[in-house]
Scaffold this motif. Structure first.
Motif, PDB file in Angstrom:
ATOM      1  N   ARG A 112       0.980  -1.108  -0.062  1.00  0.00           N
ATOM      2  CA  ARG A 112      -0.044   0.022  -0.052  1.00  0.00           C
ATOM      3  C   ARG A 112       0.864   1.323  -0.061  1.00  0.00           C
ATOM      4  NH1 ARG A 112      -4.703   1.336   4.333  1.00  0.00           N
ATOM      5  NH2 ARG A 112      -5.183   3.461   3.299  1.00  0.00           N
ATOM      6  N   HIS A 113       1.971   1.301   0.822  1.00  0.00           N
ATOM      7  CA  HIS A 113       2.802   2.393   0.841  1.00  0.00           C
ATOM      8  C   HIS A 113       4.273   2.030   0.212  1.00  0.00           C
ATOM      9  CE1 HIS A 113      -0.263   4.626   3.037  1.00  0.00           C
ATOM     10  NE2 HIS A 113      -0.467   3.484   3.874  1.00  0.00           N
ATOM     11  N   HIS A 114       4.111   1.559  -1.032  1.00  0.00           N
ATOM     12  CA  HIS A 114       5.478   1.289  -1.277  1.00  0.00           C
ATOM     13  C   HIS A 114       6.245   2.482  -1.655  1.00  0.00           C
ATOM     14  CE1 HIS A 114       2.730  -2.020  -2.759  1.00  0.00           C
ATOM     15  NE2 HIS A 114       3.753  -2.695  -2.497  1.00  0.00           N
ATOM     16  N   TYR A 115       5.810   3.564  -1.854  1.00  0.00           N
ATOM     17  CA  TYR A 115       6.571   4.807  -2.141  1.00  0.00           C
ATOM     18  C   TYR A 115       7.337   5.050  -0.902  1.00  0.00           C
ATOM     19  CZ  TYR A 115       2.940   7.322   0.655  1.00  0.00           C
ATOM     20  OH  TYR A 115       2.338   7.764   1.869  1.00  0.00           O
ATOM     21  N   ARG A 116       7.003   4.706   0.499  1.00  0.00           N
ATOM     22  CA  ARG A 116       7.784   4.888   1.678  1.00  0.00           C
ATOM     23  C   ARG A 116       9.062   3.975   1.512  1.00  0.00           C
ATOM     24  NH1 ARG A 116       3.182   4.932   6.285  1.00  0.00           N
ATOM     25  NH2 ARG A 116       2.422   6.986   5.739  1.00  0.00           N
ATOM     26  N   ALA A 117       8.793   2.559   0.967  1.00  0.00           N
ATOM     27  CA  ALA A 117      10.249   1.783   0.882  1.00  0.00           C
ATOM     28  C   ALA A 117      10.945   2.608  -0.265  1.00  0.00           C
ATOM     29  CB  ALA A 117       9.617   0.612   0.401  1.00  0.00           C
ATOM     30  N   ALA A 118      10.683   3.132  -1.360  1.00  0.00           N
ATOM     31  CA  ALA A 118      11.388   3.674  -2.331  1.00  0.00           C
ATOM     32  C   ALA A 118      12.119   4.775  -1.625  1.00  0.00           C
ATOM     33  CB  ALA A 118      10.773   4.045  -3.677  1.00  0.00           C
ATOM     34  N   ALA A 119      11.424   5.789  -1.022  1.00  0.00           N
ATOM     35  CA  ALA A 119      12.025   6.766  -0.117  1.00  0.00           C
ATOM     36  C   ALA A 119      12.833   6.403   0.936  1.00  0.00           C
ATOM     37  CB  ALA A 119      10.886   7.456   0.432  1.00  0.00           C
ATOM     38  N   THR A 120      13.050   5.138   1.583  1.00  0.00           N
ATOM     39  CA  THR A 120      14.060   4.922   2.326  1.00  0.00           C
ATOM     40  C   THR A 120      15.272   4.164   1.509  1.00  0.00           C
ATOM     41  OG1 THR A 120      12.252   3.874   4.014  1.00  0.00           O
ATOM     42  CG2 THR A 120      14.550   3.078   4.199  1.00  0.00           C
ATOM     43  N   LEU A 121      14.914   3.594   0.340  1.00  0.00           N
ATOM     44  CA  LEU A 121      15.834   3.021  -0.379  1.00  0.00           C
ATOM     45  C   LEU A 121      16.846   4.386  -0.883  1.00  0.00           C
ATOM     46  CD1 LEU A 121      17.334   0.830  -2.085  1.00  0.00           C
ATOM     47  CD2 LEU A 121      15.822   1.407  -3.771  1.00  0.00           C
ATOM     48  N   LYS A 122      16.276   5.295  -1.260  1.00  0.00           N
ATOM     49  CA  LYS A 122      16.993   6.545  -1.608  1.00  0.00           C
ATOM     50  C   LYS A 122      18.079   7.076  -0.752  1.00  0.00           C
ATOM     51  CE  LYS A 122      14.581  10.342  -1.911  1.00  0.00           C
ATOM     52  NZ  LYS A 122      13.601  11.607  -2.256  1.00  0.00           N
ATOM     53  N   ARG A 123      17.725   6.917   0.613  1.00  0.00           N
ATOM     54  CA  ARG A 123      18.488   7.518   1.763  1.00  0.00           C
ATOM     55  C   ARG A 123      20.060   6.505   1.723  1.00  0.00           C
ATOM     56  NH1 ARG A 123      13.927   7.633   6.261  1.00  0.00           N
ATOM     57  NH2 ARG A 123      12.838   9.324   5.332  1.00  0.00           N
ATOM     58  N   TYR A 124      20.011   5.466   1.052  1.00  0.00           N
ATOM     59  CA  TYR A 124      20.995   4.453   1.267  1.00  0.00           C
ATOM     60  C   TYR A 124      21.871   4.406   0.043  1.00  0.00           C
ATOM     61  CZ  TYR A 124      18.939   2.889   5.626  1.00  0.00           C
ATOM     62  OH  TYR A 124      18.614   2.781   6.877  1.00  0.00           O
ATOM     63  N   LEU A 125      21.235   4.967  -1.011  1.00  0.00           N
ATOM     64  CA  LEU A 125      21.888   4.776  -2.368  1.00  0.00           C
ATOM     65  C   LEU A 125      23.319   5.550  -2.602  1.00  0.00           C
ATOM     66  CD1 LEU A 125      18.765   4.880  -4.937  1.00  0.00           C
ATOM     67  CD2 LEU A 125      20.029   2.867  -4.459  1.00  0.00           C
ATOM     68  N   SER A 126      23.559   6.449  -1.908  1.00  0.00           N
ATOM     69  CA  SER A 126      24.652   7.192  -1.876  1.00  0.00           C
ATOM     70  C   SER A 126      25.792   6.479  -1.319  1.00  0.00           C
ATOM     71  CB  SER A 126      24.409   8.656  -1.361  1.00  0.00           C
ATOM     72  OG  SER A 126      24.455   8.523  -0.044  1.00  0.00           O
ATOM     73  N   TRP A 127      25.623   5.576  -0.741  1.00  0.00           N
ATOM     74  CA  TRP A 127      26.780   4.840   0.021  1.00  0.00           C
ATOM     75  C   TRP A 127      26.762   3.601  -0.037  1.00  0.00           C
ATOM     76  CZ3 TRP A 127      25.738   1.493   3.820  1.00  0.00           C
ATOM     77  CH2 TRP A 127      24.362   1.583   4.523  1.00  0.00           C
ATOM     78  N   VAL A 128      25.748   2.890  -0.768  1.00  0.00           N
ATOM     79  CA  VAL A 128      25.598   1.319  -1.050  1.00  0.00           C
ATOM     80  C   VAL A 128      26.622   1.203  -2.369  1.00  0.00           C
ATOM     81  CG1 VAL A 128      24.341  -0.500  -1.668  1.00  0.00           C
ATOM     82  CG2 VAL A 128      23.612   0.903  -0.050  1.00  0.00           C
ATOM     83  N   ASP A 129      27.546  -0.024  -2.307  1.00  0.00           N
ATOM     84  CA  ASP A 129      28.194  -0.257  -3.482  1.00  0.00           C
ATOM     85  C   ASP A 129      27.508  -0.104  -4.722  1.00  0.00           C
ATOM     86  OD1 ASP A 129      29.402  -2.449  -5.327  1.00  0.00           O
ATOM     87  OD2 ASP A 129      31.037  -2.120  -4.075  1.00  0.00           O
ATOM     88  N   LEU A 130      28.106   0.587  -5.570  1.00  0.00           N
ATOM     89  CA  LEU A 130      27.831   1.068  -6.951  1.00  0.00           C
ATOM     90  C   LEU A 130      27.084  -0.446  -7.711  1.00  0.00           C
ATOM     91  CD1 LEU A 130      26.979   3.238  -8.784  1.00  0.00           C
ATOM     92  CD2 LEU A 130      29.153   3.124  -9.862  1.00  0.00           C
ATOM     93  N   ARG A 131      27.927  -1.519  -7.441  1.00  0.00           N
ATOM     94  CA  ARG A 131      27.255  -2.743  -8.315  1.00  0.00           C
ATOM     95  C   ARG A 131      26.164  -3.343  -7.802  1.00  0.00           C
ATOM     96  NH1 ARG A 131      32.958  -5.948  -7.192  1.00  0.00           N
ATOM     97  NH2 ARG A 131      32.395  -4.567  -5.093  1.00  0.00           N
TER      98      ARG A 131
END
Length: 119
Positions: free
Chosen positions: A1-20
């Motif tokens: 129902r609130h999948h956008y919250r999962a994407a918003a949380t993911l966005k917070r981690y993308l800058s430091w998670v390994d690029l691969r």
């Protein structure tokens, strides 16, 4: 129902998670699929009313009362893709990555401009 919250949380981690990991085709395809449910009228309304000219930010559909869940998800997924593409790597490597993941064709398909081929 609130999948956008999962994407918003993911966005917070993308800058430091390994690029691969963040460029894995499964993740990129999931984000592209999430962009497919946007209500164009709501996104246009948000961009017009937030002063968004499309250059710096994607607007804040999650803050708009009329935004549908599909629109909120699409905005967060687009923001995640933007975060991935703006990661520090050489320009030719970015283009190669986008071509490898067939991002251009998928975005054209989402916009109604074309098929899944590389554009």
């Amino acid at each position: 129902r609130h999948h956008y919250r999962a994407a918003a949380t993911l966005k917070r981690y993308l800058s430091w998670v390994d690029l691969r990991l963040v460029t894995h085709p499964n993740l990129v395809n999931c984000l592209l699929d999430g962009m497919g449910g946007a209500d164009a009228a709501t996104v246009s309304y948000n961009n017009a009313n937030t002063g968004n000219d499309g250059d710096d930010d994607l607007g804040d559909a999650t803050a708009h009362d009329d935004a549908t869940p599909g629109t909120m998800l699409a905005v967060e997924c687009a923001s995640c893709l933007r975060e991935i593409v703006t990661r520090g790597m050489e320009e030719h490597k970015k283009v190669a990555l986008l071509l490898e993941l067939k991002v251009f064709g998928k975005l054209c398909k989402l916009s109604g401009l074309g098929g899944e081929g590389n554009v």
